[in-house]
Design a protein around this motif. Structure first.
Motif, PDB file in Angstrom:
ATOM      1  N   GLU A  73       0.319   1.569  11.108  1.00 34.23           N
ATOM      2  CA  GLU A  73      -0.381   0.340  11.502  1.00 34.23           C
ATOM      3  C   GLU A  73      -1.732   0.660  12.133  1.00 34.23           C
ATOM      4  OE1 GLU A  73      -1.425  -3.593  12.292  1.00 34.23           O
ATOM      5  OE2 GLU A  73      -0.044  -2.703  10.856  1.00 34.23           O
ATOM      6  N   ILE A  74      -1.785   1.713  12.940  1.00 33.77           N
ATOM      7  CA  ILE A  74      -3.053   2.114  13.568  1.00 33.77           C
ATOM      8  C   ILE A  74      -4.055   2.528  12.491  1.00 33.77           C
ATOM      9  CG2 ILE A  74      -4.124   3.828  15.083  1.00 33.77           C
ATOM     10  CD1 ILE A  74      -1.365   3.858  16.597  1.00 33.77           C
ATOM     11  N   GLU A  75      -3.605   3.315  11.524  1.00 30.97           N
ATOM     12  CA  GLU A  75      -4.481   3.744  10.435  1.00 30.97           C
ATOM     13  C   GLU A  75      -4.899   2.568   9.560  1.00 30.97           C
ATOM     14  OE1 GLU A  75      -2.198   6.861   8.586  1.00 30.97           O
ATOM     15  OE2 GLU A  75      -3.240   8.386   9.774  1.00 30.97           O
ATOM     16  N   ARG A  76      -4.006   1.609   9.344  1.00 32.41           N
ATOM     17  CA  ARG A  76      -4.340   0.440   8.548  1.00 32.41           C
ATOM     18  C   ARG A  76      -5.457  -0.364   9.205  1.00 32.41           C
ATOM     19  NH1 ARG A  76      -3.778  -4.844   8.115  1.00 32.41           N
ATOM     20  NH2 ARG A  76      -2.735  -5.071  10.116  1.00 32.41           N
ATOM     21  N   ARG A  77      -5.371  -0.536  10.518  1.00 30.72           N
ATOM     22  CA  ARG A  77      -6.407  -1.287  11.230  1.00 30.72           C
ATOM     23  C   ARG A  77      -7.753  -0.573  11.190  1.00 30.72           C
ATOM     24  NH1 ARG A  77      -3.980  -4.587  16.298  1.00 30.72           N
ATOM     25  NH2 ARG A  77      -2.133  -5.354  15.233  1.00 30.72           N
ATOM     26  N   ALA A  78      -7.730   0.749  11.217  1.00 32.49           N
ATOM     27  CA  ALA A  78      -8.987   1.497  11.118  1.00 32.49           C
ATOM     28  C   ALA A  78      -9.551   1.414   9.703  1.00 32.49           C
ATOM     29  CB  ALA A  78      -8.764   2.953  11.515  1.00 32.49           C
ATOM     30  N   LYS A  79      -8.673   1.434   8.713  1.00 36.65           N
ATOM     31  CA  LYS A  79      -9.105   1.432   7.312  1.00 36.65           C
ATOM     32  C   LYS A  79      -9.783   0.122   6.913  1.00 36.65           C
ATOM     33  CE  LYS A  79      -6.261   3.307   4.505  1.00 36.65           C
ATOM     34  NZ  LYS A  79      -5.126   3.625   3.635  1.00 36.65           N
ATOM     35  N   ILE A  80      -9.335  -1.015   7.451  1.00 39.81           N
ATOM     36  CA  ILE A  80      -9.868  -2.297   7.008  1.00 39.81           C
ATOM     37  C   ILE A  80     -11.152  -2.713   7.729  1.00 39.81           C
ATOM     38  CG2 ILE A  80      -7.625  -3.153   6.268  1.00 39.81           C
ATOM     39  CD1 ILE A  80      -7.484  -4.817   8.811  1.00 39.81           C
ATOM     40  N   GLN A  81     -11.578  -1.949   8.696  1.00 37.58           N
ATOM     41  CA  GLN A  81     -12.804  -2.280   9.437  1.00 37.58           C
ATOM     42  C   GLN A  81     -14.024  -1.707   8.710  1.00 37.58           C
ATOM     43  OE1 GLN A  81     -12.852  -2.033  13.739  1.00 37.58           O
ATOM     44  NE2 GLN A  81     -10.674  -1.526  13.683  1.00 37.58           N
ATOM     45  N   ASP A  82     -14.965  -2.580   8.385  1.00 35.99           N
ATOM     46  CA  ASP A  82     -16.170  -2.160   7.665  1.00 35.99           C
ATOM     47  C   ASP A  82     -17.078  -1.279   8.506  1.00 35.99           C
ATOM     48  OD1 ASP A  82     -15.441  -3.520   5.372  1.00 35.99           O
ATOM     49  OD2 ASP A  82     -16.500  -5.346   5.955  1.00 35.99           O
ATOM     50  N   GLN A  83     -17.036  -1.416   9.821  1.00 37.77           N
ATOM     51  CA  GLN A  83     -17.935  -0.646  10.674  1.00 37.77           C
ATOM     52  C   GLN A  83     -17.486   0.802  10.864  1.00 37.77           C
ATOM     53  OE1 GLN A  83     -16.373  -3.477  11.722  1.00 37.77           O
ATOM     54  NE2 GLN A  83     -15.711  -3.329  13.830  1.00 37.77           N
ATOM     55  N   ILE A  84     -16.271   1.150  10.436  1.00 37.32           N
ATOM     56  CA  ILE A  84     -15.772   2.524  10.567  1.00 37.32           C
ATOM     57  C   ILE A  84     -16.030   3.274   9.257  1.00 37.32           C
ATOM     58  CG2 ILE A  84     -13.717   3.949  10.846  1.00 37.32           C
ATOM     59  CD1 ILE A  84     -12.619   1.843  12.741  1.00 37.32           C
ATOM     60  N   ILE A  85     -16.700   4.434   9.380  1.00 40.87           N
ATOM     61  CA  ILE A  85     -16.981   5.266   8.218  1.00 40.87           C
ATOM     62  C   ILE A  85     -15.756   6.124   7.882  1.00 40.87           C
ATOM     63  CG2 ILE A  85     -18.430   7.091   7.280  1.00 40.87           C
ATOM     64  CD1 ILE A  85     -20.579   6.245   9.282  1.00 40.87           C
ATOM     65  N   ARG A  86     -15.246   6.831   8.890  1.00 40.53           N
ATOM     66  CA  ARG A  86     -14.082   7.701   8.717  1.00 40.53           C
ATOM     67  C   ARG A  86     -13.250   7.687   9.992  1.00 40.53           C
ATOM     68  NH1 ARG A  86     -15.209   7.982   3.994  1.00 40.53           N
ATOM     69  NH2 ARG A  86     -15.492   9.825   2.720  1.00 40.53           N
ATOM     70  N   TYR A  87     -11.973   8.058   9.849  1.00 38.07           N
ATOM     71  CA  TYR A  87     -11.075   8.201  10.975  1.00 38.07           C
ATOM     72  C   TYR A  87     -10.044   9.272  10.640  1.00 38.07           C
ATOM     73  CZ  TYR A  87      -7.740   5.720   8.117  1.00 38.07           C
ATOM     74  OH  TYR A  87      -6.919   5.382   7.087  1.00 38.07           O
ATOM     75  N   MET A  88      -9.441   9.825  11.667  1.00 38.45           N
ATOM     76  CA  MET A  88      -8.400  10.827  11.450  1.00 38.45           C
ATOM     77  C   MET A  88      -7.467  10.831  12.659  1.00 38.45           C
ATOM     78  SD  MET A  88      -8.624  14.875  10.472  1.00 38.45           S
ATOM     79  CE  MET A  88      -9.560  15.352  11.881  1.00 38.45           C
TER      80      MET A  88
END
Length: 94
Positions: A73-88
């Motif tokens: 769920e945490i990764e899903r929320r990061a993935k759908i945000q347009d302002q985030i380029i990458r996350y890990m």
């Protein structure tokens, strides 16, 4: 509960309010099944390689403790945000 570390790279031209709103969405997902620990803002840094014609990003490091099932769920929320380029998200050794 396990210890995790999440690095988030935001687009460099965002206003602070927009970036904080994006972080709050991630914090809400973490707080649903865990606790947010230390948050370090690294600021603007050059990316190792260009992503969609973007050469720099605003880095944020989030340490948190959460149930392993909540990571998706945490990764899903990061993935759908347009302002985030990458996350890990990385599990820390205990």
């Amino acid at each position: 509960m396990k210890q995790y570390e999440m690095t988030v790279i935001f687009k460099p031209n965002l206003e602070e309010e927009t970036r904080n709103a994006g972080l709050e969405r991630i914090y809400d997902a973490i707080k649903a099944n865990g606790t947010v620990g230390e948050v370090e803002e690294w600021g603007q840094r050059k990316l190792a390689y260009e992503i969609n014609y973007i050469r720099e990003g605003h880095y944020v490091l989030i340490n948190f403790e959460a149930d392993p099932t909540s990571i998706t769920e945490i990764e899903r929320r990061a993935k759908i945000q347009d302002q985030i380029i990458r996350y890990m998200v990385v599990s820390k050794e205990s």
